[in-house]
Design a protein around this motif. Structure first.
Motif, short mmCIF file in Angstrom:
data_model
loop_
_atom_site.label_atom_id
_atom_site.label_comp_id
_atom_site.label_asym_id
_atom_site.label_seq_id
_atom_site.Cartn_x
_atom_site.Cartn_y
_atom_site.Cartn_z
N MET A 206 35.97 -17.83 -34.37
CA MET A 206 34.79 -17.60 -35.21
C MET A 206 35.61 -19.33 -36.46
SD MET A 206 33.53 -16.64 -38.89
CE MET A 206 32.04 -16.00 -37.58
N VAL A 207 35.18 -20.66 -36.32
CA VAL A 207 35.63 -22.05 -36.89
C VAL A 207 35.24 -22.18 -38.21
CG1 VAL A 207 35.70 -24.21 -36.62
CG2 VAL A 207 35.58 -22.89 -34.49
N VAL A 208 36.27 -21.52 -39.04
CA VAL A 208 35.57 -22.37 -40.42
C VAL A 208 35.44 -23.14 -40.31
CG1 VAL A 208 36.24 -21.64 -42.97
CG2 VAL A 208 36.86 -19.85 -40.63
N ARG A 209 34.81 -23.61 -41.78
CA ARG A 209 35.09 -25.47 -42.04
C ARG A 209 35.60 -25.01 -43.29
NH1 ARG A 209 28.99 -26.31 -38.78
NH2 ARG A 209 30.57 -26.75 -37.09
N ALA A 210 36.25 -26.72 -43.97
CA ALA A 210 36.29 -26.80 -45.02
C ALA A 210 34.59 -27.02 -45.83
CB ALA A 210 37.22 -27.29 -45.39
N ASN A 211 34.43 -28.29 -45.40
CA ASN A 211 32.87 -28.55 -46.19
C ASN A 211 31.57 -27.76 -45.44
OD1 ASN A 211 34.61 -30.40 -47.38
ND2 ASN A 211 34.01 -31.56 -46.07
N GLY B 146 24.89 -7.94 -34.01
CA GLY B 146 26.33 -9.04 -34.60
C GLY B 146 26.71 -10.03 -35.82
N LEU B 147 25.08 -10.32 -36.21
CA LEU B 147 25.31 -10.83 -37.07
C LEU B 147 25.52 -11.16 -38.69
CD1 LEU B 147 22.73 -13.42 -35.17
CD2 LEU B 147 24.89 -13.69 -34.90
N ASP B 148 25.90 -11.98 -39.26
CA ASP B 148 25.30 -11.67 -40.66
C ASP B 148 24.56 -12.98 -41.02
OD1 ASP B 148 26.98 -14.23 -40.89
OD2 ASP B 148 28.78 -13.97 -41.64
N TYR B 149 23.87 -12.88 -42.06
CA TYR B 149 22.94 -13.63 -43.28
C TYR B 149 22.87 -15.41 -42.99
CZ TYR B 149 21.39 -9.28 -45.02
OH TYR B 149 20.75 -8.83 -45.15
N THR B 150 24.58 -15.24 -43.64
CA THR B 150 25.10 -17.16 -42.72
C THR B 150 24.81 -17.62 -41.76
OG1 THR B 150 26.61 -16.69 -44.57
CG2 THR B 150 26.92 -18.86 -43.37
N THR B 151 25.47 -16.96 -40.70
CA THR B 151 25.09 -16.65 -38.94
C THR B 151 24.34 -17.26 -38.94
OG1 THR B 151 27.45 -15.45 -38.71
CG2 THR B 151 26.22 -16.84 -36.64
N ALA B 152 23.27 -16.44 -39.14
CA ALA B 152 21.53 -16.55 -38.52
C ALA B 152 20.98 -17.46 -39.37
CB ALA B 152 20.88 -14.70 -39.36
N TYR C 11 19.51 -20.73 -36.80
CA TYR C 11 17.76 -21.09 -37.34
C TYR C 11 17.53 -22.22 -37.99
CZ TYR C 11 13.27 -20.66 -39.50
OH TYR C 11 12.08 -21.38 -39.91
N PHE C 12 18.54 -22.98 -38.94
CA PHE C 12 18.52 -24.41 -38.37
C PHE C 12 19.06 -25.10 -37.82
CE2 PHE C 12 18.92 -24.68 -44.06
CZ PHE C 12 17.63 -23.49 -43.55
N ASN C 13 20.39 -24.60 -36.67
CA ASN C 13 20.36 -25.84 -36.09
C ASN C 13 19.55 -25.55 -34.48
OD1 ASN C 13 22.87 -26.71 -36.05
ND2 ASN C 13 23.52 -24.70 -36.66
N LYS C 14 18.57 -24.50 -34.86
CA LYS C 14 17.51 -24.75 -34.25
C LYS C 14 15.98 -25.64 -34.08
CE LYS C 14 14.52 -22.43 -30.72
NZ LYS C 14 15.26 -21.96 -29.14
N ILE C 15 15.98 -25.53 -35.46
CA ILE C 15 15.11 -26.19 -36.42
C ILE C 15 15.79 -28.35 -35.81
CG2 ILE C 15 14.17 -27.56 -38.33
CD1 ILE C 15 14.23 -24.57 -39.29
N LYS C 16 16.28 -28.90 -35.89
CA LYS C 16 17.67 -29.44 -35.61
C LYS C 16 17.20 -30.22 -34.26
CE LYS C 16 21.62 -31.29 -35.46
NZ LYS C 16 23.48 -31.59 -36.10
#
Length: 82
Positions: free
Chosen positions: A1-6, A30-36, A40-45
Motif C-alpha cells: 500500500m502506498v502512503v502519501r504524505a499530503n 477487505g476494504l476500509d472506509y478510506t479506501t472505499a 468512489y471519488f476516483n470513479k466520479i473523477k
C-alpha cells in the motif's frame, strides 16, 4: 500500500446504522472506509458523473399518464358493473 504524505481530511456525518452495515460489507471484501471512499471519488473523477442513476420519483397525473383526452368516449362504454 502506498502512503502519501499530503492527504486531505474529509469529515462527514452518516447514519450510524448505515456506517456499521457498510463497514461489515467492506470488511468482507477487505476494504476500509478510506479506501472505499477513494475508490468512489476516483470513479466520479474518471467518469465525470455519479456512477449510478439518481432521480426523484414523482407520481404522474391521469392526464400526464393517459393524455389530456383520456376521458373522451367514456360515455359510450357499456356499464358492465351495474
Amino acid at each position: 500500500m502506498v502512503v502519501r504524505a499530503n492527504r486531505a481530511r474529509l469529515n462527514l456525518s452518516i447514519d450510524p446504522d448505515l456506517k456499521v452495515e457498510v463497514g461489515e460489507i467492506l470488511d468482507e471484501i477487505g476494504l476500509d472506509y478510506t479506501t472505499a471512499i477513494n475508490l468512489y471519488f476516483n470513479k466520479i473523477k474518471h467518469e465525470q458523473r455519479i456512477p449510478f442513476e439518481i432521480s426523484a420519483r414523482r407520481n404522474l397525473t391521469v392526464n400526464e399518464f393517459l393524455g389530456s383526452n383520456w376521458s373522451e368516449g367514456l360515455e359510450n362504454l357499456d356499464d358492465v358493473w351495474g
